[in-house]
Design a protein around this motif. Structure first.
Motif, PDB file in Angstrom:
ATOM      1  N   LEU A  20       8.615  -9.846   2.501  1.00 42.26           N
ATOM      2  CA  LEU A  20       8.883  -9.050   1.357  1.00 42.26           C
ATOM      3  C   LEU A  20       7.699  -9.218   0.376  1.00 42.26           C
ATOM      4  CD1 LEU A  20      12.561  -9.377   1.120  1.00 42.26           C
ATOM      5  CD2 LEU A  20      11.485  -7.259   1.818  1.00 42.26           C
ATOM      6  N   PRO A  21       7.679  -8.334  -0.554  1.00 43.53           N
ATOM      7  CA  PRO A  21       6.478  -8.694  -1.563  1.00 43.53           C
ATOM      8  C   PRO A  21       7.048  -9.678  -2.716  1.00 43.53           C
ATOM      9  CG  PRO A  21       7.014  -6.207  -1.448  1.00 43.53           C
ATOM     10  CD  PRO A  21       7.913  -7.021  -0.535  1.00 43.53           C
ATOM     11  N   LYS A  22       5.936 -10.354  -2.951  1.00 40.55           N
ATOM     12  CA  LYS A  22       6.466 -11.691  -3.692  1.00 40.55           C
ATOM     13  C   LYS A  22       6.808 -11.044  -5.246  1.00 40.55           C
ATOM     14  CE  LYS A  22       4.508 -15.537  -6.092  1.00 40.55           C
ATOM     15  NZ  LYS A  22       3.096 -16.501  -5.910  1.00 40.55           N
ATOM     16  N   TYR A  23       6.418 -10.011  -5.529  1.00 39.15           N
ATOM     17  CA  TYR A  23       6.828  -9.266  -6.936  1.00 39.15           C
ATOM     18  C   TYR A  23       7.320  -8.050  -6.832  1.00 39.15           C
ATOM     19  CZ  TYR A  23       3.991 -13.033  -8.749  1.00 39.15           C
ATOM     20  OH  TYR A  23       3.268 -14.200  -8.870  1.00 39.15           O
ATOM     21  N   VAL A  24       8.428  -7.488  -7.431  1.00 40.41           N
ATOM     22  CA  VAL A  24       9.184  -6.361  -7.424  1.00 40.41           C
ATOM     23  C   VAL A  24       7.939  -5.361  -7.628  1.00 40.41           C
ATOM     24  CG1 VAL A  24      10.835  -4.720  -8.383  1.00 40.41           C
ATOM     25  CG2 VAL A  24      11.165  -7.254  -7.859  1.00 40.41           C
ATOM     26  N   TYR A  25       7.976  -4.100  -7.138  1.00 35.76           N
ATOM     27  CA  TYR A  25       6.957  -2.849  -7.310  1.00 35.76           C
ATOM     28  C   TYR A  25       7.296  -2.631  -8.786  1.00 35.76           C
ATOM     29  CZ  TYR A  25       4.830   1.709  -7.501  1.00 35.76           C
ATOM     30  OH  TYR A  25       4.030   2.813  -7.743  1.00 35.76           O
ATOM     31  N   GLN A  26       6.262  -2.153  -9.685  1.00 39.33           N
ATOM     32  CA  GLN A  26       6.330  -1.634 -10.715  1.00 39.33           C
ATOM     33  C   GLN A  26       5.303  -0.430 -11.101  1.00 39.33           C
ATOM     34  OE1 GLN A  26       5.614  -4.788 -14.050  1.00 39.33           O
ATOM     35  NE2 GLN A  26       7.227  -5.948 -13.469  1.00 39.33           N
ATOM     36  N   TYR A  27       5.788   0.722 -11.386  1.00 39.77           N
ATOM     37  CA  TYR A  27       4.983   1.877 -11.631  1.00 39.77           C
ATOM     38  C   TYR A  27       4.213   1.610 -12.800  1.00 39.77           C
ATOM     39  CZ  TYR A  27       3.615   6.633 -12.745  1.00 39.77           C
ATOM     40  OH  TYR A  27       2.951   7.564 -13.129  1.00 39.77           O
TER      41      TYR A  27
END
Length: 220
Positions: A20-27
């Motif tokens: 899983l990505p280390k950071y949450v996706y941010q637009y």
């Protein structure tokens, strides 16, 4: 198929999964912007300062918690979240300014001093100089440079409109307490400044002695 879903997941799917990505996706909203003479650029009605590049086109990256400005592929300014909106970038009209964002090598842009702006306004007409349009704009800002945008925008209208028209439009705006540049532009674009001033309305009372008018004697 023999076995449970968990067993088949562990055997087939799980080995093929990526971490899983280390950071949450941010637009992130990416758009071009131009740096104004007051060394700020605007995004969502909010002004953000940059250290140089006045008049240049830059690339602005606006995320939920950070504003980044890039010039020639180099990041030149960041504006992190503020305490006013619980770690969310500014969504309200206003200005965010870093004091160090005007280096000495760009001091030529400080030539637009309040005195110079007021002299230019006076040369156009007295109504342009009044408190609400030039001197007032300068007093309402924390730094005089922050008022350059509005003042230069107003004074620059003299390139498209004669001094007499601009002074008349400011007179109307002053009288009606219209404090925004767009109000003066609207007056000029609609040619409202060319309309004759309304003459005071005079009322004349009709004679009170008339056969169809009943007096006190008609009431008991």
């Amino acid at each position: 198929m023999p076995g449970s879903r968990q067993q088949w997941f562990e055997k087939l799917d799980q080995p093929a999964l990526s971490p899983l990505p280390k950071y949450v996706y941010q637009y992130t909203d990416i758009k071009a912007a131009r740096v104004n003479i007051d060394y700020h650029l605007i995004y969502d009605q909010h002004l953000y300062s940059v250290p140089h590049c006045v008049g240049e086109q830059v690339e602005l990256h606006a995320g939920d918690k950070l504003i980044e400005v890039y010039f020639l592929n180099q990041r030149i300014a960041t504006h992190p979240s503020t305490k006013l909106r619980a770690s969310v970038r500014n969504y309200y009209p206003g200005m965010t300014t870093e004091p160090g964002h005007m280096p000495e090598q760009h001091a030529q842009h400080q030539q637009w001093t309040p005195g110079r702006l007021m002299n230019w306004a006076q040369s156009i007409g007295p109504e342009v100089l009044v408190l609400v349009w030039v001197n007032g704009q300068l007093q309402r800002k924390d730094h005089p440079e922050q008022a350059c945008r509005v003042c230069l925008g107003l004074l620059g209208l003299n390139r498209s409109y004669a001094s007499e028209r601009l002074n008349k439009a400011c007179a109307i705006a002053n009288k009606e307490s219209l404090f925004k540049l767009k109000n003066v532009k609207a007056i000029l674009q609609s040619n409202r400044d060319k309309l004759p001033e309304s003459a005071p309305v005079q009322f004349s009372l009709l004679p009170q002695d008339h056969e169809n008018i009943r007096g006190a004697k008609s009431f008991h």
